[in-house]
Design a protein around this motif. Sequence first.
Motif, mmCIF file in Angstrom:
data_model
loop_
_atom_site.group_PDB
_atom_site.id
_atom_site.type_symbol
_atom_site.label_atom_id
_atom_site.label_comp_id
_atom_site.label_asym_id
_atom_site.label_seq_id
_atom_site.Cartn_x
_atom_site.Cartn_y
_atom_site.Cartn_z
ATOM 1 N N TRP A 39 2.575 1.731 -3.656
ATOM 2 C CA TRP A 39 1.815 2.327 -4.756
ATOM 3 C C TRP A 39 1.474 3.787 -4.471
ATOM 4 C CZ3 TRP A 39 -2.893 4.654 -4.714
ATOM 5 C CH2 TRP A 39 -3.769 4.392 -3.664
ATOM 6 N N GLN A 40 1.348 4.162 -3.204
ATOM 7 C CA GLN A 40 1.104 5.565 -2.882
ATOM 8 C C GLN A 40 2.318 6.434 -3.213
ATOM 9 O OE1 GLN A 40 -0.167 5.781 1.182
ATOM 10 N NE2 GLN A 40 -2.161 4.839 0.794
ATOM 11 N N GLY B 287 -5.334 -5.342 -4.447
ATOM 12 C CA GLY B 287 -6.704 -5.613 -4.045
ATOM 13 C C GLY B 287 -7.168 -6.994 -4.435
ATOM 14 N N ALA C 140 1.458 2.512 -10.609
ATOM 15 C CA ALA C 140 0.861 2.642 -9.283
ATOM 16 C C ALA C 140 -0.578 2.137 -9.273
ATOM 17 C CB ALA C 140 0.917 4.106 -8.829
ATOM 18 N N VAL C 141 -1.351 2.510 -10.288
ATOM 19 C CA VAL C 141 -2.733 2.029 -10.377
ATOM 20 C C VAL C 141 -2.771 0.513 -10.554
ATOM 21 C CG1 VAL C 141 -4.852 2.162 -11.734
ATOM 22 C CG2 VAL C 141 -3.561 4.234 -11.260
ATOM 23 N N ASN D 11 0.826 -1.209 0.000
ATOM 24 C CA ASN D 11 0.000 0.000 0.000
ATOM 25 C C ASN D 11 0.861 1.260 0.000
ATOM 26 O OD1 ASN D 11 -2.342 1.550 0.132
ATOM 27 N ND2 ASN D 11 -2.405 1.488 2.358
ATOM 28 N N ARG E 298 -2.016 -1.107 -7.286
ATOM 29 C CA ARG E 298 -3.170 -1.025 -6.377
ATOM 30 C C ARG E 298 -4.222 -2.060 -6.738
ATOM 31 N NH1 ARG E 298 -6.293 -1.576 -3.185
ATOM 32 N NH2 ARG E 298 -7.606 -0.095 -2.076
#
Length: 224
Positions: free
Chosen positions: A34-35, A202, A194-195, A31, A198
């Motif tokens: 990717w941020q 998930g 990054a997307v 987490n 993420r």
Amino acid sequence: MTSPSDPSGTGPPPRTEPPDTTAERLGALANLGWQILLTTGLAAIALGVVVLAWPEETLRVVGVLFGVYLLVIGVFQLAAAFGTHVPGHLRALHFLTGALSVLLGLICFRGTLQSLLLLALWIGFSWLLRGIMVTATAASAEAMPARGWMLFSGIIGTLAGIVLIVSPFTSIAALTLVTGIMAIVLGAVEVFHAVRMRVEGGRLAPGATAERRPLFRSQPHPQH
């Protein structure tokens, strides 16, 4: 029925295993990853847009920063010239390079043209010297890995340095535009990764939770 190795019949107390926090730590790390990647990508895109929208102001700021850099380097060189750890034959060299850096840094603050000229010449001579060294090394070492690419990059670096030295203002303006475009492209790539990171994180989160469940539950042996 007690085991032979346990004459008292009480047995050791049951051991309590610590909770498995590996998945939670990996999830927190992913987490955070990717941020950070998203933040750096958006910052690179914003920087590229600013460079393309205001190239002259960007060059002016870069020229001022280059002057500050030369001043700082010059002060450190002058301080090193009077240090006790520096040999005597190197003090004169430190003093000359420090004084020259301070002088060039002060010239950068006189105007934008002077700072851009010095910046272009600085980059041009750096590329020229590096290109010559890489070309000479690749040409002399026949057993070097990727010798063709090294030779090609050395020739390109040499030619780029010559172009910057011959026409500094035009070259530095073109280099600024190329930098802005590259910043936008690299920023978009980082945002995409990054997307994707993420989304993949998930998807893997429920599977990781399900994998922590034991497939076979151990049953205690019947006591005889």
